[in-house]
Design a protein around this motif. Structure first.
Motif, mmCIF file in Angstrom:
data_model
loop_
_atom_site.group_PDB
_atom_site.id
_atom_site.type_symbol
_atom_site.label_atom_id
_atom_site.label_comp_id
_atom_site.label_asym_id
_atom_site.label_seq_id
_atom_site.Cartn_x
_atom_site.Cartn_y
_atom_site.Cartn_z
ATOM 1 N N LEU A 116 0.837 -1.211 0.000
ATOM 2 C CA LEU A 116 0.000 0.000 0.000
ATOM 3 C C LEU A 116 0.867 1.255 0.000
ATOM 4 O O LEU A 116 0.571 2.224 -0.722
ATOM 5 N N ARG A 117 1.955 1.263 0.748
ATOM 6 C CA ARG A 117 2.853 2.407 0.783
ATOM 7 C C ARG A 117 3.498 2.618 -0.599
ATOM 8 O O ARG A 117 3.652 3.751 -1.055
ATOM 9 N N GLY A 118 3.838 1.546 -1.261
ATOM 10 C CA GLY A 118 4.403 1.655 -2.613
ATOM 11 C C GLY A 118 3.417 2.244 -3.599
ATOM 12 O O GLY A 118 3.775 3.088 -4.441
ATOM 13 N N ARG A 119 2.156 1.849 -3.510
ATOM 14 C CA ARG A 119 1.129 2.421 -4.403
ATOM 15 C C ARG A 119 0.911 3.896 -4.115
ATOM 16 O O ARG A 119 0.701 4.694 -5.032
ATOM 17 N N ILE A 120 0.952 4.263 -2.853
ATOM 18 C CA ILE A 120 0.774 5.683 -2.497
ATOM 19 C C ILE A 120 1.965 6.491 -3.001
ATOM 20 O O ILE A 120 1.797 7.600 -3.525
ATOM 21 N N ASP A 121 3.162 5.936 -2.867
ATOM 22 C CA ASP A 121 4.352 6.651 -3.343
ATOM 23 C C ASP A 121 4.343 6.803 -4.868
ATOM 24 O O ASP A 121 4.950 7.735 -5.404
ATOM 25 N N ALA A 122 3.655 5.900 -5.576
ATOM 26 C CA ALA A 122 3.615 5.961 -7.042
ATOM 27 C C ALA A 122 2.627 7.001 -7.561
ATOM 28 O O ALA A 122 2.671 7.355 -8.742
ATOM 29 N N THR A 123 1.754 7.493 -6.720
ATOM 30 C CA THR A 123 0.789 8.509 -7.187
ATOM 31 C C THR A 123 1.514 9.823 -7.424
ATOM 32 O O THR A 123 2.485 10.156 -6.737
ATOM 33 N N PRO A 124 1.048 10.621 -8.436
ATOM 34 C CA PRO A 124 1.713 11.894 -8.726
ATOM 35 C C PRO A 124 1.515 12.887 -7.582
ATOM 36 O O PRO A 124 0.479 12.918 -6.938
ATOM 37 N N ARG A 125 2.529 13.729 -7.436
ATOM 38 C CA ARG A 125 2.478 14.747 -6.396
ATOM 39 C C ARG A 125 1.956 16.056 -6.975
ATOM 40 O O ARG A 125 1.541 16.139 -8.134
ATOM 41 N N THR A 126 1.988 17.110 -6.212
ATOM 42 C CA THR A 126 1.409 18.399 -6.586
ATOM 43 C C THR A 126 2.091 18.997 -7.826
ATOM 44 O O THR A 126 1.404 19.474 -8.736
ATOM 45 N N GLY A 127 3.386 18.962 -7.889
ATOM 46 C CA GLY A 127 4.114 19.541 -9.043
ATOM 47 C C GLY A 127 3.732 18.857 -10.344
ATOM 48 O O GLY A 127 3.502 19.505 -11.376
ATOM 49 N N THR A 128 3.615 17.550 -10.299
ATOM 50 C CA THR A 128 3.240 16.799 -11.501
ATOM 51 C C THR A 128 1.824 17.150 -11.933
ATOM 52 O O THR A 128 1.536 17.302 -13.135
ATOM 53 N N LEU A 129 0.938 17.307 -10.992
ATOM 54 C CA LEU A 129 -0.457 17.648 -11.324
ATOM 55 C C LEU A 129 -0.550 19.042 -11.951
ATOM 56 O O LEU A 129 -1.286 19.251 -12.922
ATOM 57 N N PHE A 130 0.193 20.029 -11.402
ATOM 58 C CA PHE A 130 0.169 21.379 -11.992
ATOM 59 C C PHE A 130 0.759 21.383 -13.409
ATOM 60 O O PHE A 130 0.223 22.018 -14.317
#
Length: 161
Positions: A116-130
């Motif tokens: 679960l931690r690995g899947r959460i780490d794979a989600t895009p962060r704020t910079g990627t979304l902008f």
């Protein structure tokens, strides 16, 4: 309605006859003076025999007190039995919980948490979304201008000169 219990006080003894004291020295057969105490004639043995003889009212009340004490003891025994069963039930439950906690597979739980931690780490962060939002907006504007200038082949021609 409340039951009235008889009292345990012994019955009042019958009055013994008063006997006049013999004349004092120097008096002859005169009547006793009022200040002189009257002597009570009687033996202590009959009084002791009367007190040793049980009064039926006292025995009846004593038996009722014993019955009440027996009922209270029975209630206490019932409550004690209920509490003992409840204590045994709690002990069994505690042992079951302890056994269940001991048999849990903590290694598999750690593995699931790591996944679960690995899947959460794979989600895009704020910079990627902008960055994705800016690129999408720019591409949308460019495509809209191209469609308005050249049109869509087969549907309509260009709308801008």
């Amino acid at each position: 309605m409340a039951k009235i219990e008889p009292t345990v006080t012994p019955p009042a003894p019958a009055e013994a006859p008063a006997v006049t004291p013999p004349p004092a020295f120097g008096q002859t057969g005169a009547a006793p003076t009022p200040a002189a105490p009257a002597l009570v004639v009687g033996s202590a043995a009959p009084a002791a025999a009367e007190s040793a003889k049980p009064d039926p009212r006292q025995l009846d009340q004593l038996s009722r007190i014993e019955e009440k004490a027996a009922r209270i003891e029975e209630k206490f025994a019932r409550y004690e039995a209920v509490l003992t069963r409840a204590e045994a039930s709690l002990e069994r439950s505690a042992h079951k919980v302890d056994a269940a906690a001991g048999t849990m597979d903590f290694a598999s739980i750690r593995g699931e948490i790591a996944t679960l931690r690995g899947r959460i780490d794979a989600t895009p962060r704020t910079g990627t979304l902008f960055m994705t939002a800016i690129v999408t907006a720019v591409l949308t504007v460019l495509l809209t201008i191209l469609v308005l200038k050249f049109g869509v082949p087969g549907l309509f021609g260009g709308l801008l000169p």
